[in-house]
Design a protein around this motif. Structure first.
Motif, PDB file in Angstrom:
ATOM      1  N   MET A  97     -12.644  29.522 -29.754  1.00  9.94           N
ATOM      2  CA  MET A  97     -11.832  29.428 -30.971  1.00  9.94           C
ATOM      3  C   MET A  97     -12.551  28.560 -32.007  1.00  9.94           C
ATOM      4  N   ARG A  98     -12.332  28.906 -33.252  1.00  8.00           N
ATOM      5  CA  ARG A  98     -12.898  28.111 -34.350  1.00  8.00           C
ATOM      6  C   ARG A  98     -11.741  27.442 -35.077  1.00  8.00           C
ATOM      7  N   ILE A  99     -11.889  26.157 -35.381  1.00  5.16           N
ATOM      8  CA  ILE A  99     -10.786  25.414 -36.006  1.00  5.16           C
ATOM      9  C   ILE A  99     -11.270  24.746 -37.293  1.00  5.16           C
ATOM     10  N   ASP A 100     -10.298  24.536 -38.186  1.00  4.81           N
ATOM     11  CA  ASP A 100     -10.524  23.844 -39.454  1.00  4.81           C
ATOM     12  C   ASP A 100      -9.662  22.594 -39.456  1.00  4.81           C
ATOM     13  N   VAL A 101     -10.316  21.423 -39.537  1.00  6.35           N
ATOM     14  CA  VAL A 101      -9.598  20.144 -39.566  1.00  6.35           C
ATOM     15  C   VAL A 101      -9.639  19.627 -40.998  1.00  6.35           C
ATOM     16  N   LEU A 102      -8.460  19.572 -41.616  1.00  8.32           N
ATOM     17  CA  LEU A 102      -8.339  19.094 -42.995  1.00  8.32           C
ATOM     18  C   LEU A 102      -8.019  17.608 -42.978  1.00  8.32           C
ATOM     19  N   PHE A 103      -8.757  16.826 -43.781  1.00  4.61           N
ATOM     20  CA  PHE A 103      -8.554  15.378 -43.762  1.00  4.61           C
ATOM     21  C   PHE A 103      -8.678  14.796 -45.167  1.00  4.61           C
ATOM     22  N   GLN A 104      -8.211  13.556 -45.293  1.00  4.06           N
ATOM     23  CA  GLN A 104      -8.433  12.763 -46.499  1.00  4.06           C
ATOM     24  C   GLN A 104      -9.690  11.935 -46.260  1.00  4.06           C
ATOM     25  N   ASP A 105     -10.644  12.079 -47.153  1.00  3.13           N
ATOM     26  CA  ASP A 105     -11.977  11.536 -46.902  1.00  3.13           C
ATOM     27  C   ASP A 105     -11.953  10.007 -46.772  1.00  3.13           C
ATOM     28  N   ARG A 106     -12.632   9.529 -45.724  1.00  2.00           N
ATOM     29  CA  ARG A 106     -12.880   8.088 -45.552  1.00  2.00           C
ATOM     30  C   ARG A 106     -14.091   7.931 -44.640  1.00  2.00           C
ATOM     31  N   ILE A 107     -14.665   6.763 -44.632  1.00  2.00           N
ATOM     32  CA  ILE A 107     -15.877   6.512 -43.847  1.00  2.00           C
ATOM     33  C   ILE A 107     -15.590   6.652 -42.357  1.00  2.00           C
ATOM     34  N   GLY A 108     -16.417   7.441 -41.675  1.00  6.06           N
ATOM     35  CA  GLY A 108     -16.341   7.548 -40.218  1.00  6.06           C
ATOM     36  C   GLY A 108     -15.352   8.558 -39.693  1.00  6.06           C
ATOM     37  N   ILE A 109     -14.587   9.225 -40.559  1.00  7.41           N
ATOM     38  CA  ILE A 109     -13.548  10.109 -40.043  1.00  7.41           C
ATOM     39  C   ILE A 109     -14.133  11.334 -39.345  1.00  7.41           C
ATOM     40  N   ALA A 110     -15.245  11.867 -39.831  1.00  6.79           N
ATOM     41  CA  ALA A 110     -15.841  13.032 -39.193  1.00  6.79           C
ATOM     42  C   ALA A 110     -16.272  12.696 -37.770  1.00  6.79           C
ATOM     43  N   GLN A 111     -16.841  11.504 -37.597  1.00  6.17           N
ATOM     44  CA  GLN A 111     -17.264  11.082 -36.265  1.00  6.17           C
ATOM     45  C   GLN A 111     -16.061  10.944 -35.318  1.00  6.17           C
ATOM     46  N   GLU A 112     -14.945  10.423 -35.825  1.00  5.34           N
ATOM     47  CA  GLU A 112     -13.747  10.281 -34.998  1.00  5.34           C
ATOM     48  C   GLU A 112     -13.203  11.648 -34.581  1.00  5.34           C
ATOM     49  N   ILE A 113     -13.209  12.588 -35.516  1.00  2.00           N
ATOM     50  CA  ILE A 113     -12.715  13.940 -35.207  1.00  2.00           C
ATOM     51  C   ILE A 113     -13.556  14.570 -34.107  1.00  2.00           C
ATOM     52  N   LEU A 114     -14.896  14.462 -34.236  1.00  3.69           N
ATOM     53  CA  LEU A 114     -15.770  15.049 -33.217  1.00  3.69           C
ATOM     54  C   LEU A 114     -15.632  14.320 -31.889  1.00  3.69           C
ATOM     55  N   GLY A 115     -15.308  13.033 -31.945  1.00  6.36           N
ATOM     56  CA  GLY A 115     -15.099  12.285 -30.706  1.00  6.36           C
ATOM     57  C   GLY A 115     -13.889  12.796 -29.943  1.00  6.36           C
ATOM     58  N   VAL A 116     -12.804  13.113 -30.682  1.00 13.15           N
ATOM     59  CA  VAL A 116     -11.611  13.660 -30.035  1.00 13.15           C
ATOM     60  C   VAL A 116     -11.927  15.013 -29.391  1.00 13.15           C
ATOM     61  N   VAL A 117     -12.677  15.845 -30.106  1.00 13.10           N
ATOM     62  CA  VAL A 117     -13.031  17.161 -29.571  1.00 13.10           C
ATOM     63  C   VAL A 117     -13.888  17.004 -28.309  1.00 13.10           C
ATOM     64  N   ALA A 118     -14.847  16.069 -28.383  1.00 10.72           N
ATOM     65  CA  ALA A 118     -15.715  15.849 -27.222  1.00 10.72           C
ATOM     66  C   ALA A 118     -14.920  15.358 -26.023  1.00 10.72           C
ATOM     67  N   GLY A 119     -13.864  14.619 -26.275  1.00 17.04           N
ATOM     68  CA  GLY A 119     -13.053  14.096 -25.182  1.00 17.04           C
ATOM     69  C   GLY A 119     -12.364  15.184 -24.382  1.00 17.04           C
ATOM     70  N   TYR A 120     -12.232  16.353 -24.937  1.00 15.75           N
ATOM     71  CA  TYR A 120     -11.613  17.458 -24.211  1.00 15.75           C
ATOM     72  C   TYR A 120     -12.643  18.279 -23.423  1.00 15.75           C
ATOM     73  N   GLY A 121     -13.910  17.847 -23.458  1.00 14.93           N
ATOM     74  CA  GLY A 121     -14.941  18.500 -22.665  1.00 14.93           C
ATOM     75  C   GLY A 121     -15.260  19.914 -23.113  1.00 14.93           C
ATOM     76  N   LEU A 122     -15.078  20.183 -24.405  1.00 18.30           N
ATOM     77  CA  LEU A 122     -15.338  21.535 -24.923  1.00 18.30           C
ATOM     78  C   LEU A 122     -16.818  21.731 -25.227  1.00 18.30           C
ATOM     79  N   ASN A 123     -17.297  22.950 -25.016  1.00 21.38           N
ATOM     80  CA  ASN A 123     -18.666  23.311 -25.379  1.00 21.38           C
ATOM     81  C   ASN A 123     -18.691  23.695 -26.857  1.00 21.38           C
TER      82      ASN A 123
END
Length: 524
Positions: free
Chosen positions: A1-27
């Protein structure tokens, strides 16, 4: 599946989003960050697991929404670009600064005989025929930072016009478009103001026009040459267009050459094209002629009776086998073009006088259409007149006037040496100059070539007496002239009630007429 994560821009938010995704063990196979979006392509993410991941992502500060998408933006752009390139009919190449092909469209692959993926990394010089010339072209492209004037090249044995544009101001590569001659012909046809019409749109109900329609519609379906004969202004070019529009070639170019309007040397290069270096001042790389530009379509040779003996011989050879050589060229070129010839000259008499080749006459005179003169078309004159009055009124932005009985009678009685073209011009001039709702006989300029139109013939008899009561002859030349001018202006001014209209009718200057009206106390 492909997902779109909409956010309000701030420093480090992209890294946090990818960290959550990585925590689910997804390829994760692709990530695109385009604030305020992060797009993630995770093929192992199923519908059941998406809800939990979405809830986790919404707990991240500044994340606004999470939703599935069908494609990542980059993949969508690539699909659009591929569709765009595939739809382009002309070969297009993106070339880097070293002259190597980065990407090409399907038309470029077809032209070179390769698959689209085989184009990548190919040196430009290996695609263009003629190793020495191709190498020089590639070197010239690089040296000029891909800023070259259009020139002709040969790819896969076929001629193309090469159009080059740099990709950036810094000159790090270029976009090359190869345009085949018949595509240029199609564009030339589109630019022409004339639009083709079929025989059914040919105005007229006279027997002569009905016979022309029937015969022309049959001839249009054939592929043999057509010879159109008729006086000047009878509509020969219109019929030539109708022959093209009614044929299987109607989607291909229709191009015309007026043999009487250009000198022999220019006519030859216009019709047959010229090879590189054919003459001083020639376009570098050569130039295709009308026959190549119209490949698959029709070429009209207007006023073919004015063609020089040399061109007649060259045209005859083309009609025999549809092949020719460019001016200064050695290569035989074969095209599929139908020839339509038109002339107001008597070609059979010219053959007898040995000013037109007999063999060419018989090659052109396979299918013959004879245009009836306007004077032989009866009430078609009035039908055409009303049509031209309406068109003229639209052009000048006024309601269309009607024709008085006297005007209609004058139109029917006139011999029309200029035929339909003359009729159109007469009525356009009348509509332009007359402000009344009815056009009268006096509004029509029906003078014949070589005939001096005497103004008093239309205005009535002008007395040469110095005054209305007197019957004596003028005392001198000046008095006779003044009497004539006064009488002429007195009779014409009510019908042309302005100095501008009166000057137009008498074909003289507006200033002179205004001065004369003041001199004789006319015009208010």
């Amino acid at each position: 599946m492909r997902i779109d994560v909409l956010f309000q821009d701030r420093i480090g938010i992209a890294q946090e989003i990818l960290g959550v995704v990585a925590g689910y063990g997804l390829n994760v196979v692709a990530v695109e960050v385009d604030p305020p979006h992060v797009f993630v392509d995770a093929p192992g993410l199923g519908t059941s697991a998406f809800g939990a991941l979405r809830d986790a992502l919404l707990l991240v500060a500044s994340v606004v929404d999470v939703k599935p998408v069908d494609l990542l933006p980059g993949a969508r752009r690539r699909l659009h670009l591929d569709a765009l390139l595939a739809a382009m009919p002309d070969p297009v190449l993106l070339v880097d600064a070293a002259g190597l092909v980065v990407v090409g469209n399907a038309a470029a692959a077809t032209a070179t005989g390769l698959r689209p993926e085989q184009l990548s990394g190919l040196p430009l010089q290996s695609m263009v025929d003629g190793a020495e010339g191709a190498g020089a072209l590639q070197a010239e492209l690089i040296a000029s930072a891909f800023r070259l004037s259009p020139r002709e090249v040969t790819v896969g044995g076929e001629p193309y016009l090469l159009d080059c544009r740099p990709t950036e101001e810094s000159g790090t590569g270029g976009i090359l478009t190869l345009r085949p001659p018949n595509r240029l012909g199609e564009e030339l046809q589109i630019l022409q103001p004339f639009r083709s019409a079929d025989f059914e749109s040919f105005l007229g109900t006279s027997p002569a026009v009905q016979a022309l329609r029937q015969q022309g519609a049959r001839f249009a379906l054939l592929d043999a040459p057509v010879l159109i004969l008729g006086e000047t202004g009878t509509g020969k070019e219109l019929v030539a267009h109708a022959c093209h529009a009614g044929s299987h070639r109607k989607g291909a170019p229709f191009l015309a050459l007026n043999c009487a309007a250009v000198p022999e040397s220019l006519a030859e290069s216009e019709l047959f094209g010229y090879a590189p270096g054919a003459f001083s001042g020639a376009q570098k790389g050569g130039k295709p002629g009308l026959l190549e530009l119209a490949n698959g379509g029709t070429v009209l040779l207007d006023e073919v009776g004015e063609m020089s003996p040399y061109l007649q011989a060259k045209l005859l050879r083309f009609l025999n086998d549809h092949s020719f050589r460019r001016v200064g060229g050695e290569k035989e070129i074969t095209v599929d073009v139908r020839i339509v010839a038109a002339t107001h000259r008597d070609l059979s008499a010219m053959v007898a006088e040995r000013t037109f080749r007999e063999d060419l006459y018989y090659r052109l005179n396979v299918l013959r259409l004879e245009m009836p003169p306007l004077r032989a078309r009866g009430d078609d004159i009035i039908l055409l007149a009303r049509h031209f009055v309406h068109d003229a009124a639209v052009q000048v932005g006024r309601p269309a006037p009607s024709l008085s009985p006297a005007a209609r009678q004058a139109l029917l009685a006139h011999p029309w040496p200029g035929n339909v073209r003359q009729l159109q011009n007469v009525l356009f001039r009348a509509v332009t100059m007359c402000d009344r709702s009815v056009l009268g006989r006096e509004d029509l300029d029906l003078s014949l070539p070589g005939q001096v139109a005497e103004p008093w013939e239309m205005a009535g008899t002008v007395s040469l007496a110095p005054d209305a009561a007197g019957g004596d002859w003028p005392e001198d030349w000046e008095q006779a002239r003044d009497a004539f001018e006064r009488g002429l202006l007195e009779q014409l001014y009510p019908r042309f009630p302005s100095s501008r209209k009166l000057a137009q009718r008498l074909r003289t200057s507006h200033t002179m007429i205004a001065n004369k009206l003041r001199k004789y106390g006319l015009g208010g």
